[in-house]
Design a protein around this motif. Structure first.
Motif, PDB file in Angstrom:
ATOM      1  N   LYS A 389      -9.973  -6.987  -7.055  1.00 20.94           N
ATOM      2  CA  LYS A 389      -8.920  -6.497  -6.152  1.00 20.94           C
ATOM      3  C   LYS A 389      -9.512  -5.866  -4.892  1.00 20.94           C
ATOM      4  O   LYS A 389      -9.062  -6.136  -3.773  1.00 20.94           O
ATOM      5  CB  LYS A 389      -8.040  -5.471  -6.875  1.00 20.94           C
ATOM      6  N   THR A 390     -10.503  -4.986  -5.068  1.00 25.14           N
ATOM      7  CA  THR A 390     -11.086  -4.288  -3.922  1.00 25.14           C
ATOM      8  C   THR A 390     -11.796  -5.259  -2.991  1.00 25.14           C
ATOM      9  O   THR A 390     -11.768  -5.096  -1.761  1.00 25.14           O
ATOM     10  CB  THR A 390     -12.058  -3.200  -4.411  1.00 25.14           C
ATOM     11  N   PHE A 393      -9.160  -6.780  -0.981  1.00 26.25           N
ATOM     12  CA  PHE A 393      -8.673  -5.757  -0.058  1.00 26.25           C
ATOM     13  C   PHE A 393      -9.603  -5.629   1.145  1.00 26.25           C
ATOM     14  O   PHE A 393      -9.149  -5.561   2.294  1.00 26.25           O
ATOM     15  CB  PHE A 393      -8.582  -4.429  -0.821  1.00 26.25           C
ATOM     16  N   ASN A 394     -10.911  -5.593   0.890  1.00 26.39           N
ATOM     17  CA  ASN A 394     -11.877  -5.460   1.978  1.00 26.39           C
ATOM     18  C   ASN A 394     -11.914  -6.690   2.868  1.00 26.39           C
ATOM     19  O   ASN A 394     -12.213  -6.589   4.068  1.00 26.39           O
ATOM     20  CB  ASN A 394     -13.263  -5.175   1.414  1.00 26.39           C
ATOM     21  N   LEU A 396      -9.208  -8.442   3.509  1.00 30.71           N
ATOM     22  CA  LEU A 396      -7.960  -8.360   4.274  1.00 30.71           C
ATOM     23  C   LEU A 396      -8.048  -7.351   5.419  1.00 30.71           C
ATOM     24  O   LEU A 396      -7.186  -7.344   6.300  1.00 30.71           O
ATOM     25  CB  LEU A 396      -6.799  -7.968   3.354  1.00 30.71           C
ATOM     26  N   SER A 397      -9.069  -6.482   5.409  1.00 27.97           N
ATOM     27  CA  SER A 397      -9.214  -5.476   6.478  1.00 27.97           C
ATOM     28  C   SER A 397     -10.501  -5.648   7.282  1.00 27.97           C
ATOM     29  O   SER A 397     -10.805  -4.814   8.131  1.00 27.97           O
ATOM     30  CB  SER A 397      -9.165  -4.067   5.875  1.00 27.97           C
ATOM     31  N   ARG A 432      -5.536   0.719   7.066  1.00 29.62           N
ATOM     32  CA  ARG A 432      -5.952   0.776   5.665  1.00 29.62           C
ATOM     33  C   ARG A 432      -6.409   2.163   5.275  1.00 29.62           C
ATOM     34  O   ARG A 432      -6.780   2.980   6.132  1.00 29.62           O
ATOM     35  CB  ARG A 432      -7.078  -0.224   5.390  1.00 29.62           C
ATOM     36  N   GLN A 435     -10.334   3.781  -1.278  1.00 32.18           N
ATOM     37  CA  GLN A 435     -10.158   4.181  -2.669  1.00 32.18           C
ATOM     38  C   GLN A 435     -10.627   5.615  -2.896  1.00 32.18           C
ATOM     39  O   GLN A 435      -9.966   6.403  -3.563  1.00 32.18           O
ATOM     40  CB  GLN A 435     -10.933   3.225  -3.575  1.00 32.18           C
ATOM     41  N   LEU A 509      -2.436  -1.216   4.396  1.00 32.66           N
ATOM     42  CA  LEU A 509      -3.065  -1.519   3.111  1.00 32.66           C
ATOM     43  C   LEU A 509      -3.461  -0.206   2.444  1.00 32.66           C
ATOM     44  O   LEU A 509      -4.260   0.551   2.979  1.00 32.66           O
ATOM     45  CB  LEU A 509      -4.304  -2.399   3.328  1.00 32.66           C
ATOM     46  N   ASP A 511      -5.136   1.663  -0.760  1.00 33.74           N
ATOM     47  CA  ASP A 511      -6.075   1.439  -1.866  1.00 33.74           C
ATOM     48  C   ASP A 511      -6.030   2.622  -2.833  1.00 33.74           C
ATOM     49  O   ASP A 511      -6.681   3.637  -2.622  1.00 33.74           O
ATOM     50  CB  ASP A 511      -7.489   1.256  -1.299  1.00 33.74           C
ATOM     51  N   LEU A 540       0.944  -3.251   1.633  1.00 33.06           N
ATOM     52  CA  LEU A 540       0.247  -3.920   0.523  1.00 33.06           C
ATOM     53  C   LEU A 540      -0.543  -2.851  -0.204  1.00 33.06           C
ATOM     54  O   LEU A 540      -1.364  -2.167   0.413  1.00 33.06           O
ATOM     55  CB  LEU A 540      -0.663  -5.032   1.039  1.00 33.06           C
ATOM     56  N   ILE A 542      -2.857  -1.595  -3.669  1.00 33.60           N
ATOM     57  CA  ILE A 542      -3.565  -1.732  -4.940  1.00 33.60           C
ATOM     58  C   ILE A 542      -3.362  -0.432  -5.695  1.00 33.60           C
ATOM     59  O   ILE A 542      -3.602   0.649  -5.157  1.00 33.60           O
ATOM     60  CB  ILE A 542      -5.066  -1.973  -4.713  1.00 33.60           C
TER      61      ILE A 542
END
Length: 594
Positions: A389-390, A393-394, A396-397, A432, A435, A509, A511, A540, A542
């Motif tokens: 997932k991460t 995510f990374n 997407l950014s 974004r 985490q 985003l 996280d 979005l 996570i």
């Protein structure tokens, strides 16, 4: 553009500065004038160094290279062409600016001690070149400045004339540092110093701002070096390109307080007069006494006040000054809206990832992942730990480049952009969080949020207005004046959201913004995410808090082993046997069947 001298902070600062002039003129002693000139020169040098070493956090120990370039440029033009140093100093400043770009572009990508060692190497190279080019630099013997008395040649019989010029250079350097610290550029420098990845996430090009700081600092250092050469009337390579000088000005900034406007001058005023007086009183018995004084003061500062004089005492002084009449200023009016001015119609595909693949050596972390985030929706991304997932995510950014596939975002005019870097993603409308919360600890909550707002405005008042409005949406209004390092985990998570929201993204985003929160903070975070969606920003997220994810999400995507496992409405996804097996294992399904 200029400090408000009618405000108590303005006129109290001006009074403190002009005391540097008042004391030597009151004493009418040549030594007092000489000491005041040194304080002004080294205070200005330390302030110029602080732009790179304090604001940007780059430990330059070869900074004397720009001092030497300024000294030699002005002196050589006077000797060989009869050009006044008032013009020669600007020639030196231009050469220093070009040298700063040449030095900074490759070295500012280095971190920690490697950058410091690289700057020392450049300094030593310049010193050796000056020594070996004896035909025009005088070699190791140095050069004497022609003693042409007069303002045109910057050479005077009276010390007070030198003091006025040195004081002028000090004012210019302090004004430049003050202007930078209050500007968008200054905020970006501090962001890069504290957390470079978080700075890139709000649209900061780290390399460009560090090079800009290096150029400004080099120009100011070069100008001061030109004047100091005229004052000393003699230059040589060992003094002009001196590692000791670089360490000395860095030490003044450290003692006074790195990253503050007044700190370098405060450190100079504290240490330099003591060292010079000790050297004068002890005469021949005190050779090297100034170095001993510097060392003792530095050890005491590191042990007892590691944040420097201004870092530890500045707050008390400012609180006292702010009690004086006229200190209060009304806060700016709230911004009209923090939603993107160019928001797209609901349901419009906004952020699209197509066939993303990412390999780390033999490990396939992302294997043909495609997803679409639509305007006005909350899209949840779930999956077991290690599912990838991460990594998605990374990608997407912009923090990770996929080996295959593309990520594109729809712009306001309907066209699609394919940004490649984190700052480009931010500028195209993707905000974004991280985490693990990454606040800029040395800044207040308000200043943290302003960093995001500066992406669309260079006006400090407007950025502050946007920040206050964002703080209201993220429940941070009561904490605006608090240092970010003092926040709870919940406060830091909300601050991350606020900083990203201040960039006015179309897609946000998140996280794991609820990880580690207590039930009250989770409820607050759920309401915050809903308000963000209602303001026109697609989300979005996570998240491992399944109840929150199910309550918030319009759609859910499940990722397992780097691949898309399931996509659909929350009610469909949560009861899917493959999803249950991915989270709980095949044994759970077998037990249910039994």
């Amino acid at each position: 553009m200029f400090p408000n001298l009618l405000h108590p902070r303005g006129y109290m600062g001006a009074l403190a500065l002009f005391a540097l002039l008042a004391v030597p003129f009151a004493l009418q002693s040549p030594f007092a004038f000489h000491l005041a000139v040194l304080v002004c020169v080294f205070g200005a040098l330390a302030t110029a160094w602080n732009i790179v070493g304090g604001f940007a956090g780059q430990l330059s120990l070869g900074h004397a290279v720009f001092y030497g370039i300024g000294s030699y440029a002005a002196t050589l033009l006077v000797i060989n062409f009869g050009i006044t140093p008032w013009l020669g100093m600007f020639a030196g400043a231009v050469i220093s600016a070009m040298a700063a770009i040449v030095i900074a572009y490759p070295t500012l990508r280095l971190r920690g001690p490697f950058f410091a060692l690289a700057t020392i190497a450049f300094l030593e190279v310049c010193r050796l070149l000056t020594v070996h080019e004896e035909s025009w630099t005088g070699g190791s013997a140095g050069l004497n400045v022609p003693l042409n008395i007069g303002l045109q040649w910057m050479v005077f019989r009276e010390k007070w004339a030198y003091l006025l010029i040195a004081f002028g250079f000090l004012l210019v350097t302090l004004w430049a540092a003050w202007l930078i610290r209050r500007s968008r550029f200054g905020f970006y420098l501090i962001a890069v110093r504290e957390r470079e990845d978080a700075a890139r996430a709000v649209g900061v090009n780290a390399v460009k701002v560090k090079i800009g700081a290096a150029v400004i600092s080099a120009v100011l250092t070069s100008l001061i070096g030109s004047f100091h050469a005229m004052y000393l009337t003699f230059i040589d390579p060992s003094a002009a390109f001196s590692l000791e000088l670089s360490v000395q000005i860095a030490m003044f900034a450290l003692i006074g307080g790195l990253g503050s406007v007044a700190g370098p001058l405060a450190g100079t005023v504290l240490v330099l007069p003591i060292a010079e007086l000790a050297r004068g009183w002890l005469s021949s018995f005190g050779s090297g006494t100034h170095g001993f004084v510097y060392g003792v003061v530095l050890v005491l500062v590191v042990l007892f006040i590691p944040r420097g004089l201004v870092g530890h005492l500045g707050g008390f002084v400012l609180r006292f000054i702010d009690r004086l009449p006229g200190a209060r200023t009304p806060p700016p009016a709230p911004a009209k809206s923090i939603a993107p001015a160019d928001a797209l119609p609901l349901g419009t595909p906004l952020l699209v990832a197509e066939h993303l693949k990412k390999r780390f050596g033999g490990l396939v972390a992302t294997d043909d992942v495609s997803l679409t985030l639509h305007a006005g929706e909350i899209l949840g991304v779930i999956g077991p730990n290690g599912a990838g997932k991460t990594t998605v995510f990374n990608q997407l950014s912009g923090f990770i480049r996929p080996n295959e596939g593309i990520v594109k975002i729809r712009l306001a005019d309907g066209t699609w952009a394919e940004p490649r870097t984190p700052d480009a993603f931010a500028k195209d409308g993707v905000g974004r969080t991280f985490q693990i919360a990454q606040p800029f600890a040395g800044l207040s909550v308000l200043e943290n949020i302003m960093l995001g707002a500066f992406m669309h405005t260079g006006v400090r008042v407007e950025a502050e207005s946007i920040a206050r409005d964002v703080a209201q949406m993220t429940d941070l209004t009561s904490l605006l004046d608090t240092e970010a390092r003092s926040l709870t985990v919940g406060g830091m998570k909300r601050l991350e959201v606020a900083r990203a929201l201040a960039t006015r993204p179309r897609a946000l985003l998140l996280d794991e913004v609820m990880a580690g929160l207590n039930p009250a903070d989770i409820a607050r975070a759920i309401n915050m995410v809903r308000r963000i969606r209602d303001s026109g920003v697609a989300v979005l997220m996570i998240e491992h808090m399944m109840q929150a994810t199910m309550a918030l999400s319009d759609r859910i995507i499940v990722i397992n082993a780097g691949r898309m496992l399931k996509e659909g409405k929350p009610s469909d996804v949560v009861n899917d046997p493959e999803v249950i097996q991915a989270y709980l294992g095949k044994g759970y399904l077998d037990a249910q069947a039994a």
